[in-house]
Design a protein around this motif. Structure first.
Motif, PDB file in Angstrom:
ATOM      1  N   SER A 202       0.834  -1.206   0.000  1.00 18.73           N
ATOM      2  CA  SER A 202       0.000   0.000   0.000  1.00 18.73           C
ATOM      3  C   SER A 202       0.867   1.254   0.000  1.00 18.73           C
ATOM      4  O   SER A 202       0.483   2.287  -0.552  1.00 18.73           O
ATOM      5  CB  SER A 202      -0.963  -0.006   1.186  1.00 18.73           C
ATOM      6  OG  SER A 202      -0.300   0.337   2.381  1.00 18.73           O
ATOM      7  N   THR A 204       3.626   1.531  -1.673  1.00 16.43           N
ATOM      8  CA  THR A 204       3.937   1.703  -3.086  1.00 16.43           C
ATOM      9  C   THR A 204       2.772   2.364  -3.800  1.00 16.43           C
ATOM     10  O   THR A 204       2.967   3.235  -4.649  1.00 16.43           O
ATOM     11  CB  THR A 204       4.241   0.339  -3.731  1.00 16.43           C
ATOM     12  OG1 THR A 204       5.203  -0.344  -2.937  1.00 16.43           O
ATOM     13  CG2 THR A 204       4.788   0.500  -5.126  1.00 16.43           C
ATOM     14  N   GLY A 205       1.564   1.961  -3.433  1.00 14.10           N
ATOM     15  CA  GLY A 205       0.388   2.589  -4.020  1.00 14.10           C
ATOM     16  C   GLY A 205       0.331   4.071  -3.702  1.00 14.10           C
ATOM     17  O   GLY A 205       0.041   4.900  -4.564  1.00 14.10           O
ATOM     18  N   GLU A 208       2.764   5.785  -5.892  1.00 19.39           N
ATOM     19  CA  GLU A 208       2.405   5.795  -7.312  1.00 19.39           C
ATOM     20  C   GLU A 208       1.243   6.728  -7.611  1.00 19.39           C
ATOM     21  O   GLU A 208       1.241   7.422  -8.611  1.00 19.39           O
ATOM     22  CB  GLU A 208       2.033   4.372  -7.772  1.00 19.39           C
ATOM     23  CG  GLU A 208       3.200   3.425  -7.913  1.00 19.39           C
ATOM     24  CD  GLU A 208       3.977   3.658  -9.198  1.00 19.39           C
ATOM     25  OE1 GLU A 208       3.345   3.879 -10.242  1.00 19.39           O
ATOM     26  OE2 GLU A 208       5.206   3.651  -9.135  1.00 19.39           O
ATOM     27  N   ASN A 209       0.227   6.699  -6.772  1.00 21.10           N
ATOM     28  CA  ASN A 209      -0.943   7.517  -7.070  1.00 21.10           C
ATOM     29  C   ASN A 209      -1.759   7.715  -5.800  1.00 21.10           C
ATOM     30  O   ASN A 209      -2.641   6.934  -5.471  1.00 21.10           O
ATOM     31  CB  ASN A 209      -1.803   6.826  -8.141  1.00 21.10           C
ATOM     32  CG  ASN A 209      -2.816   7.765  -8.743  1.00 21.10           C
ATOM     33  OD1 ASN A 209      -3.300   8.686  -8.080  1.00 21.10           O
ATOM     34  ND2 ASN A 209      -3.138   7.552  -9.996  1.00 21.10           N
TER      35      ASN A 209
END
Lengths: 333, 290, 250
Positions: A202, A204-205, A208-209
């Motif tokens: 999460s 990384t999520g 990323e965005n």
């Protein structure tokens, strides 16, 4: 619409994801090298432990930078907090190293939690600015509170007891090296676990965005605060290691140079890949050991140039370059 | 004159001089950060460069003060254009980490170059005779150079603000800071605007560094030593704002002078705490847009 | 029984500019509701207000009878309110499968776990894979989102929303920018959504609207012009004047 395929027919993609966390052979390489170095370079163990400690520090930054996407120039605040905690304990009669590490981790984590709760509500330049301010605040406080910290002269009088009561810190830094190696290994295990966990994914999520993360119901602020606190604890442990292995704490543990050079080492190795520090840190520090003593001006100049070249041409660092080469090799028939 | 009032006037005076220097150096940073969204930590390099050019010309070649200062402005502004084209331009739109690291790299290079060319010590700066000594003002005397600094600073600030309000160039800058895409679609060449604005900002920084050599000594580590303060002025003032950093610089200059005078055992600690509080209350700065 | 989603007098102004003007909308359970209007009418703004991306200047939002006006976005999602974005908002550097897995983990409350490996929960992987299969993009599972053409990415966007098993689903122009091959799948999927889900679609494609919607709200300059059944809307002269034009004369 096709009927939902059962577990038995799950294709490769799902299988690959299910096994993504398993230990691969090459992941043991750094540890083998580290153990070998102990035997092959017995006169360089002081540098060796410095490298191990810096890897841990860089790892702590990578967790928030490479995984959660928080750009910070103030991680040295937690490093220094850990160093002074362990240092003050050892200078005032409690020299047990493992509890010193634990205390350092706690203090640094508390600092990380409090400062994070306050500054992680901002982002971008504002956040970067605030990380700098907090580190500067702490450094100024340590400088001015010379009675406690030793100020610019550094913290004197540390007496660190033998590790586990069995391994005293010796002049050849053998204990220091193995002690640092053991701590780094445990920290790496924990970080690796974290990165492969749902929490790590999460993060990384979020990197990323972030907008998407909010839109899938993720408590973004809480997650960022959690990783910021954990990373602060790791940085604090690294600082405590430095204090215990050198039996000294200088003001520069809280300085910008430490945060800045850690970022440089990270980008050389590659950010957000967990193993970047294991490549970037030794390269940088061995080179620094060889060249910087002789001519520090020379060193600063070429490092400055190197960073600019890396940032423009090899932004994903050595690991990124290696990945690119591997992909190209795979594409060949 | 009682001691408290005397101290207050002293702090106000020196704080104001310091504020002028901080503002001159930081205003360019505010505009370029607001205009280009670029995390530029190396802005102090241009201020230091201005100081080095001026002191080298004055000390090594006996160039008169006004000429040396003007030369510093022009030389650094021109040099900054080269750096902008070569380096900064490649990273507009890149991620924050890349920009931060690039500017850190630039700082390292400049620190090394300065040490190599001029040694590790601070460059001595002796103001010209007609600006030395003291000025009598009523019952008090003030250092002449600092008084000049305040006046010169005020003049430059006034010219700057007028220029930005009244000229077309100024209007374009304000438009582009406000809404870059819109500015582009009405035909403003933002690339060229960036370069000119960058040059102006760096030139002003050089001016601030040169004139302020009395307060902020010109040594190779200049850009790093004062980095946090420049960033405080810009972020508290509000990115992209031109007036904001002025008030932030006033606040910082007077508060810092006051703290160092009245509470030396705390040093800059309160400054940082104050910044933290201000930025938490208004993250966009005093004059920034949310 | 309370409606799935209700807004009462929802307003939003930016200074002198009013983008939402006292919008009242009611979505029953199982609704198939379309929101139409000319460009700039404030349709996406409305979705942003309802989902919590924007804070309203005035008005209330009720989700299954509970007032959620002050709740942050993520908490509304947890209560079953899901949206898709007009422009693909995905994790471009991650695989298609991972994109949906992130959503599924949040739904199952597993996303905060710091110990177990992410891939070890088969329930997550299977649920994500199932969502991909429904949209016919299961073979794209290992590919990175940014490698996919825009139309296929739009399907991933929908898969992520399905992975959240919403009670109220807001679709912001789901077929926008999608070539006919993929848009057929999108329509099929929307038509086969569970009947209990309350659905609000923003669309410009009138064929789609009249095919899917049982009720239509027309939004013009931030305010509701009229609301009714597709037949009522098609016959309404004001709507024709403002928006429908040629299509309405069929």
């Amino acid at each position: 619409m096709r009927a939902t395929a059962g577990r038995d027919a799950a294709p490769l993609a799902v299988e690959a994801m299910a096994r993504g966390h398993r230990l691969r052979a090459w992941e043991l390489a750094p540890w083998l090298i580290a153990v070998l170095a102990y035997f092959v370079f017995p006169s360089y163990l002081a540098l060796g432990s410095q490298i191990l400690i810096s890897i841990l520090f860089a790892l702590s930054i990578d967790l928030i930078l490479g995984y959660a996407g928080i750009v910070t120039l103030g991680q040295s605040a937690f490093f220094g907090a850990g160093a002074y905690t362990a240092g003050l304990l050892a200078a005032h009669g409690w020299g047990e190293p493992l509890t010193g590490l634990a205390a350092a981790a706690l203090v640094a984590a508390a600092l990380g939690f409090l400062s994070g709760a306050v500054i992680l509500r901002t982002k971008g330049l504002s956040l970067l600015m605030l990380t700098l301010v907090i580190a500067a605040m702490l450094q100024e406080a340590a400088n001015k509170a010379g009675g406690i910290t030793g100020g610019a002269d550094g913290l004197q009088g540390m007496e660190v007891w033998p590790v586990l009561g069995l391994f005293p810190f010796d002049l050849y830094d053998r204990t220091a090296y193995l002690y640092s190696l053991a701590v780094l290994f445990l920290a790496w295990l924990a970080a690796r676990r974290l990165v492969h966990s749902p929490f790590g994914r999460s993060l990384t999520g979020i990197r990323e965005n972030e907008a998407r993360m909010h839109a899938i119901g993720s408590p973004v602020f809480r997650r960022r605060l959690a990783i910021y606190t954990i990373a602060a604890a790791l940085a604090g442990i690294a600082g405590a290691l430095l204090a215990e292995t050198t039996q000294f704490v200088a003001l520069d543990v809280l300085g910008f140079e430490r945060s800045g050079s850690a970022l440089i080492m990270l980008i050389i190795g590659g950010v957000g890949r967990l193993y970047g520090p294991f490549i970037g840190v030794p390269l940088y520090m061995i080179a620094q050991d060889r060249f910087a003593q002789a001519d520090p001006v020379y060193w600063d100049f070429w490092i400055g140039l190197l960073i600019i070249i890396v940032v423009i041409f090899a932004r994903r660092g050595l690991l990124g370059l290696a990945e690119q080469l591997l992909q190209k090799a795979r594409r060949k028939p | 004159m009682n001691a408290a009032l005397s101290a207050a006037i002293s702090i106000g005076f020196h704080g104001l001089a310091y504020a002028m220097v901080l503002y001159l150096i930081s205003v360019g940073l505010s505009v370029t950060m607001g205009l280009m969204g670029f995390a530029n930590l190396a802005h102090g390099v241009f201020a230091a460069a201005g100081g080095f050019v001026m002191t080298r010309l004055m000390n090594g070649y006996d160039v008169p003060f006004p000429l040396a200062v003007a030369a510093a402005f022009v030389a650094v502004a021109a040099g900054s254009v080269v750096i902008e084209r070569l380096l900064y331009r490649r990273l507009y739109g890149a991620d924050e980490l890349s920009q931060v690291l690039m500017s850190v790299g630039l700082i390292f290079i400049s620190v090394a170059a300065a040490k190599y060319l001029w040694g590790p010590l601070a460059q001595p700066m002796t103001p010209p005779a007609y600006l030395s000594g003291q000025i009598e003002l009523g019952a008090r005397s003030f250092p002449a150079y600092r008084s000049f600094l305040i006046v010169a600073g005020a003049v430059v600030v006034t010219l700057l603000w007028l220029g930005l309000e009244r000229t077309r160039f100024g209007a374009r800058i304000r438009a582009a800071v406000d809404n870059r895409r819109m500015a582009q679609s009405v035909g403003i060449n933002t690339n060229r605007l960036f370069t000119w604005t960058f040059a102006l900002g760096s030139g002003l920084a050089a001016l601030g560094g040169a004139l302020g050599a009395d307060i902020l000594a010109i040594d190779p580590g200049y850009a790093l030593e004062h980095l946090v303060y420049f960033l405080i002025v810009v972020s508290v003032g509000g990115l992209g704002s031109i007036r904001g950093p002025f008030f932030a610089a006033l606040l910082l200059g007077i508060a810092d002078t006051g703290c160092k005078y009245l509470l030396p055992e705390f040093g800059a600690f309160f400054i940082y705490a104050l910044t933290l509080a201000l930025l938490l209350w208004r993250p966009q700065g005093l004059f920034g847009r949310a | 029984m309370s409606a799935a989603l209700e807004t009462h007098g929802l307003c939003k102004s930016f200074g002198a500019l009013t983008v939402a003007n006292a919008i009242d909308l009611r979505l029953e359970r199982g609704a198939r509701h379309a929101l139409i209007g000319p460009n700039g009418a404030g349709k996406t703004t409305f979705v942003n207000l309802v989902t919590g991306v924007l804070a309203p200047s005035a008005g209330r939002i009720l989700l299954e009878g509970a007032d959620v006006t002050a709740l942050p976005q993520a908490q509304r999602v947890k209560r079953g309110l899901t949206r898709t974005f007009q422009l693909n908002t995905l994790f471009r550097g991650l695989s298609v499968l991972e994109n949906v897995c992130l959503a599924v983990r949040e739904r199952l409350g597993l996303a905060g776990d710091m110990h177990r490996p992410a891939g070890s929960r088969r329930s997550v992987l299977d649920a994500a894979y199932a969502a991909l299969e429904r949209l016919g993009i299961a073979d794209e599972a290992p590919r990175l989102v940014r490698e996919l053409p825009y139309g296929r990415q739009r399907l991933v966007e929908l898969a992520v929303a399905l992975g959240l098993e919403p009670k109220v689903l807001l679709l912001d122009e789901p077929a926008a920018g999608v070539p006919s091959a993929e848009s057929g799948i999108i329509v099929e999927v929307i038509e086969s959504l569970p009947a209990e889900i309350a659905l609000l679609i923003i669309e410009h494609d009138m064929d789609l609207v009249f095919r899917l919607a049982r009720r239509i709200t027309v939004l013009v300059q931030g305010a509701v012009l009229v609301e009714g059944t597709p037949q009522e809307i098609a016959a309404d002269p004001r709507v024709r004047e403002v928006y429908l034009g040629e299509t309405a004369r069929r």
